[in-house]
Design a protein around this motif. Structure first.
Motif, PDB file in Angstrom:
ATOM      1  N   HIS A   1     -48.490  -5.262  24.471  1.00  0.00           N
ATOM      2  CA  HIS A   1     -49.772  -5.415  23.797  1.00  0.00           C
ATOM      3  C   HIS A   1     -50.795  -4.440  24.377  1.00  0.00           C
ATOM      4  O   HIS A   1     -51.541  -3.798  23.649  1.00  0.00           O
ATOM      5  CB  HIS A   1     -50.290  -6.852  23.939  1.00  0.00           C
ATOM      6  CG  HIS A   1     -51.607  -7.044  23.247  1.00  0.00           C
ATOM      7  ND1 HIS A   1     -51.715  -7.368  21.919  1.00  0.00           N
ATOM      8  CD2 HIS A   1     -52.882  -6.914  23.692  1.00  0.00           C
ATOM      9  CE1 HIS A   1     -52.998  -7.439  21.587  1.00  0.00           C
ATOM     10  NE2 HIS A   1     -53.729  -7.169  22.649  1.00  0.00           N
TER      11      HIS A   1
ATOM     12  N   CYS B   1     -53.076  -1.702  22.434  1.00  0.00           N
ATOM     13  CA  CYS B   1     -54.426  -2.228  22.206  1.00  0.00           C
ATOM     14  C   CYS B   1     -55.367  -1.707  23.295  1.00  0.00           C
ATOM     15  O   CYS B   1     -55.522  -2.342  24.337  1.00  0.00           O
ATOM     16  CB  CYS B   1     -54.384  -3.752  22.203  1.00  0.00           C
ATOM     17  SG  CYS B   1     -55.949  -4.496  21.740  1.00  0.00           S
TER      18      CYS B   1
ATOM     19  N   CYS C   1     -55.324 -10.527  20.638  1.00  0.00           N
ATOM     20  CA  CYS C   1     -56.111 -10.124  21.802  1.00  0.00           C
ATOM     21  C   CYS C   1     -56.511 -11.322  22.664  1.00  0.00           C
ATOM     22  O   CYS C   1     -56.500 -11.235  23.894  1.00  0.00           O
ATOM     23  CB  CYS C   1     -57.355  -9.381  21.353  1.00  0.00           C
ATOM     24  SG  CYS C   1     -56.973  -7.761  20.658  1.00  0.00           S
TER      25      CYS C   1
ATOM     26  N   CYS D   1     -57.941  -4.116  25.180  1.00  0.00           N
ATOM     27  CA  CYS D   1     -57.334  -5.014  26.161  1.00  0.00           C
ATOM     28  C   CYS D   1     -56.865  -4.232  27.381  1.00  0.00           C
ATOM     29  O   CYS D   1     -57.004  -4.688  28.514  1.00  0.00           O
ATOM     30  CB  CYS D   1     -56.165  -5.772  25.541  1.00  0.00           C
ATOM     31  SG  CYS D   1     -56.690  -7.110  24.444  1.00  0.00           S
TER      32      CYS D   1
HETATM   33 ZN   LIG Z   1     -55.727  -6.626  22.427  1.00  0.00          ZN
END
Ligand SMILES: [Zn+2]
Length: 73
Positions: free
Chosen positions: A29, A33, A3, A36
């Protein structure tokens, strides 16, 4: 990609300083995630607002303060 790296790279992503494959890595990502991805969406929204309201001067100070508020720096 963890992250921390994602957050740092989002700035480069937004600034258009990334190669295509790096953009894809970030996108991947963000897809995996949610925290994020949320931060990324927020950043894009800020950019839209800044672009709309501060067209005549570079909002570098505002951007820095936003970054601090988000814990990027
Ligand atoms: Zn992340």
């Amino acid at each position: 990609m963890d992250c921390d790296h994602a957050y740092v790279r989002v700035y480069h992503y937004l600034d258009g300083e990334m190669t295509v494959w790096k953009r894809r890595a970030i996108k991947r990502h963000l897809d995996e995630c949610p925290p994020c991805a949320q931060g990324f969406d927020f950043e894009l929204e800020i950019r839209r607002v800044v672009a709309y309201s501060c067209r005549e001067e570079a909002p570098s100070d505002l951007r820095r303060r936003i970054g601090e508020a988000l814990g990027y720096e």
